[in-house]
Motif scaffolding. Structure first.
Motif, PDB file in Angstrom:
ATOM      1  N   UNK A 266      -0.080  10.914  -1.060  1.00 50.14           N
ATOM      2  CA  UNK A 266      -0.966  11.186   0.069  1.00 50.14           C
ATOM      3  C   UNK A 266      -1.475   9.876   0.660  1.00 50.14           C
ATOM      4  N   UNK A 267      -0.996   9.490   1.857  1.00 50.60           N
ATOM      5  CA  UNK A 267      -1.490   8.259   2.474  1.00 50.60           C
ATOM      6  C   UNK A 267      -2.981   8.313   2.789  1.00 50.60           C
ATOM      7  N   UNK A 268      -3.531   9.517   2.931  1.00 52.87           N
ATOM      8  CA  UNK A 268      -4.953   9.665   3.204  1.00 52.87           C
ATOM      9  C   UNK A 268      -5.834   9.433   1.996  1.00 52.87           C
ATOM     10  N   UNK A 269      -5.228   9.211   0.838  1.00 52.45           N
ATOM     11  CA  UNK A 269      -5.997   9.008  -0.389  1.00 52.45           C
ATOM     12  C   UNK A 269      -6.550   7.587  -0.524  1.00 52.45           C
ATOM     13  N   UNK A 270      -6.073   6.663   0.305  1.00 53.45           N
ATOM     14  CA  UNK A 270      -6.509   5.268   0.191  1.00 53.45           C
ATOM     15  C   UNK A 270      -7.979   5.143   0.580  1.00 53.45           C
ATOM     16  N   UNK A 271      -8.751   4.512  -0.286  1.00 50.06           N
ATOM     17  CA  UNK A 271     -10.169   4.279  -0.021  1.00 50.06           C
ATOM     18  C   UNK A 271     -10.452   2.810   0.242  1.00 50.06           C
TER      19      UNK A 271
ATOM     20  N   UNK B  26       0.838  -1.202   0.000  1.00 47.00           N
ATOM     21  CA  UNK B  26       0.000   0.000   0.000  1.00 47.00           C
ATOM     22  C   UNK B  26       0.873   1.251   0.000  1.00 47.00           C
ATOM     23  N   UNK B  27       1.970   1.223   0.755  1.00 44.13           N
ATOM     24  CA  UNK B  27       2.885   2.369   0.804  1.00 44.13           C
ATOM     25  C   UNK B  27       3.484   2.661  -0.573  1.00 44.13           C
ATOM     26  N   UNK B  28       3.712   1.638  -1.363  1.00 42.62           N
ATOM     27  CA  UNK B  28       4.200   1.841  -2.731  1.00 42.62           C
ATOM     28  C   UNK B  28       3.227   2.736  -3.496  1.00 42.62           C
ATOM     29  N   UNK B  29       1.936   2.488  -3.302  1.00 44.55           N
ATOM     30  CA  UNK B  29       0.915   3.279  -3.992  1.00 44.55           C
ATOM     31  C   UNK B  29       0.814   4.680  -3.387  1.00 44.55           C
ATOM     32  N   UNK B  30       0.808   4.783  -2.061  1.00 46.69           N
ATOM     33  CA  UNK B  30       0.662   6.106  -1.448  1.00 46.69           C
ATOM     34  C   UNK B  30       1.878   6.986  -1.715  1.00 46.69           C
TER      35      UNK B  30
ATOM     36  N   UNK C  47     -11.874   5.663 -12.609  1.00 45.06           N
ATOM     37  CA  UNK C  47     -13.276   6.062 -12.635  1.00 45.06           C
ATOM     38  C   UNK C  47     -13.360   7.434 -11.982  1.00 45.06           C
ATOM     39  N   UNK C  48     -13.316   8.476 -12.795  1.00 42.63           N
ATOM     40  CA  UNK C  48     -13.287   9.835 -12.258  1.00 42.63           C
ATOM     41  C   UNK C  48     -11.994  10.049 -11.480  1.00 42.63           C
ATOM     42  N   UNK C  49     -12.134  10.433 -10.213  1.00 39.94           N
ATOM     43  CA  UNK C  49     -10.948  10.659  -9.386  1.00 39.94           C
ATOM     44  C   UNK C  49     -10.471   9.382  -8.700  1.00 39.94           C
ATOM     45  N   UNK C  50     -11.251   8.304  -8.807  1.00 40.01           N
ATOM     46  CA  UNK C  50     -10.883   7.025  -8.191  1.00 40.01           C
ATOM     47  C   UNK C  50      -9.963   6.255  -9.134  1.00 40.01           C
ATOM     48  N   UNK C  51      -8.833   5.833  -8.582  1.00 39.91           N
ATOM     49  CA  UNK C  51      -7.844   5.083  -9.355  1.00 39.91           C
ATOM     50  C   UNK C  51      -7.568   3.779  -8.607  1.00 39.91           C
ATOM     51  N   UNK C  52      -7.644   2.676  -9.320  1.00 32.70           N
ATOM     52  CA  UNK C  52      -7.308   1.380  -8.735  1.00 32.70           C
ATOM     53  C   UNK C  52      -5.962   0.946  -9.292  1.00 32.70           C
TER      54      UNK C  52
ATOM     55  N   UNK D 271      -4.908  -5.095  -4.680  1.00 34.26           N
ATOM     56  CA  UNK D 271      -5.488  -3.914  -5.285  1.00 34.26           C
ATOM     57  C   UNK D 271      -5.590  -2.816  -4.243  1.00 34.26           C
ATOM     58  N   UNK D 272      -5.213  -1.621  -4.663  1.00 39.04           N
ATOM     59  CA  UNK D 272      -5.310  -0.448  -3.786  1.00 39.04           C
ATOM     60  C   UNK D 272      -6.096   0.600  -4.553  1.00 39.04           C
ATOM     61  N   UNK D 273      -7.184   1.037  -3.950  1.00 41.43           N
ATOM     62  CA  UNK D 273      -8.017   2.072  -4.555  1.00 41.43           C
ATOM     63  C   UNK D 273      -7.718   3.393  -3.854  1.00 41.43           C
ATOM     64  N   UNK D 274      -7.410   4.410  -4.638  1.00 36.79           N
ATOM     65  CA  UNK D 274      -7.112   5.737  -4.093  1.00 36.79           C
ATOM     66  C   UNK D 274      -7.990   6.772  -4.790  1.00 36.79           C
ATOM     67  N   UNK D 275      -8.144   7.893  -4.099  1.00 36.50           N
ATOM     68  CA  UNK D 275      -8.866   9.019  -4.703  1.00 36.50           C
ATOM     69  C   UNK D 275      -7.885  10.154  -4.879  1.00 36.50           C
ATOM     70  N   UNK D 276      -7.681  10.562  -6.112  1.00 37.55           N
ATOM     71  CA  UNK D 276      -6.752  11.638  -6.418  1.00 37.55           C
ATOM     72  C   UNK D 276      -7.393  12.991  -6.171  1.00 37.55           C
ATOM     73  N   UNK D 277      -6.569  13.923  -5.751  1.00 32.09           N
ATOM     74  CA  UNK D 277      -7.059  15.291  -5.509  1.00 32.09           C
ATOM     75  C   UNK D 277      -7.414  15.980  -6.793  1.00 32.09           C
TER      76      UNK D 277
END
Length: 147
Positions: free
Chosen positions: A84-89, A75-79, A119-124, A141-147
């Motif tokens: 932004x570690x807070x982007x993980x959904x 998960x840290x690889x993705x954040x 999907x919009x701001x959501x990135x898997x 799989x790590x789902x994040x929301x981009x700013x």
């Protein structure tokens, strides 16, 4: 001391992301000391994470890293890539093989990944983790929301 990692730079803010966009490869070097620190922080003091004798007595190949520690590093690889570690959904994984951590040399775990959905701001992002030439996490799989 914490696990040491090497990776290529994170893309600049506003970087175009589409299915197939690769993440930088990250190599994390784990030592027995890292496992002991994680055990203390997580409360998981199972001796398979610090005692060769115990681990081998129950059929393990040696001391193994905590599965959740390995997942957290994925998960840290993705954040790190997102910034932004807070982007993980959401995140999920399947533990496929143990990460065996040598008493003297430690072990490297190599993380790679790529965007698998937007999907919009959501990135898997789908992440792969390999240690000793063996895939140690599956279907990560790590789902994040981009700013």
């Amino acid at each position: 001391m914490s696990p040491t990692s090497t990776r290529t730079p994170v893309p600049a803010a506003g970087h175009q992301v589409e299915v197939g966009t690769p993440l930088p490869q990250t190599t994390v070097h784990l030592t027995r000391a890292d496992l002991i620190r994680y055990a203390g922080a997580s409360g998981d003091l199972n001796p398979i994470h610090w005692s060769d004798r115990f681990a081998e007595a129950i059929g393990m190949p040696g001391v193994v890293a905590h599965g959740m520690f390995t997942m957290a590093l994925a998960v840290k690889t993705v954040t790190d890539w997102v910034g932004d570690p807070g982007a993980v959904r959401a995140c999920s994984t399947r533990f496929t093989r143990p990460v065996v951590v040598d008493e003297l040399d430690g072990v490297d775990v190599v993380f790679t990944g790529a965007v698998s959905a937007v999907e919009g701001r959501r990135v898997t992002v789908t992440v792969e983790a390999v240690s000793g030439g063996v895939k140690v996490l599956g279907a990560t799989r790590v789902e994040v929301e981009r700013a």
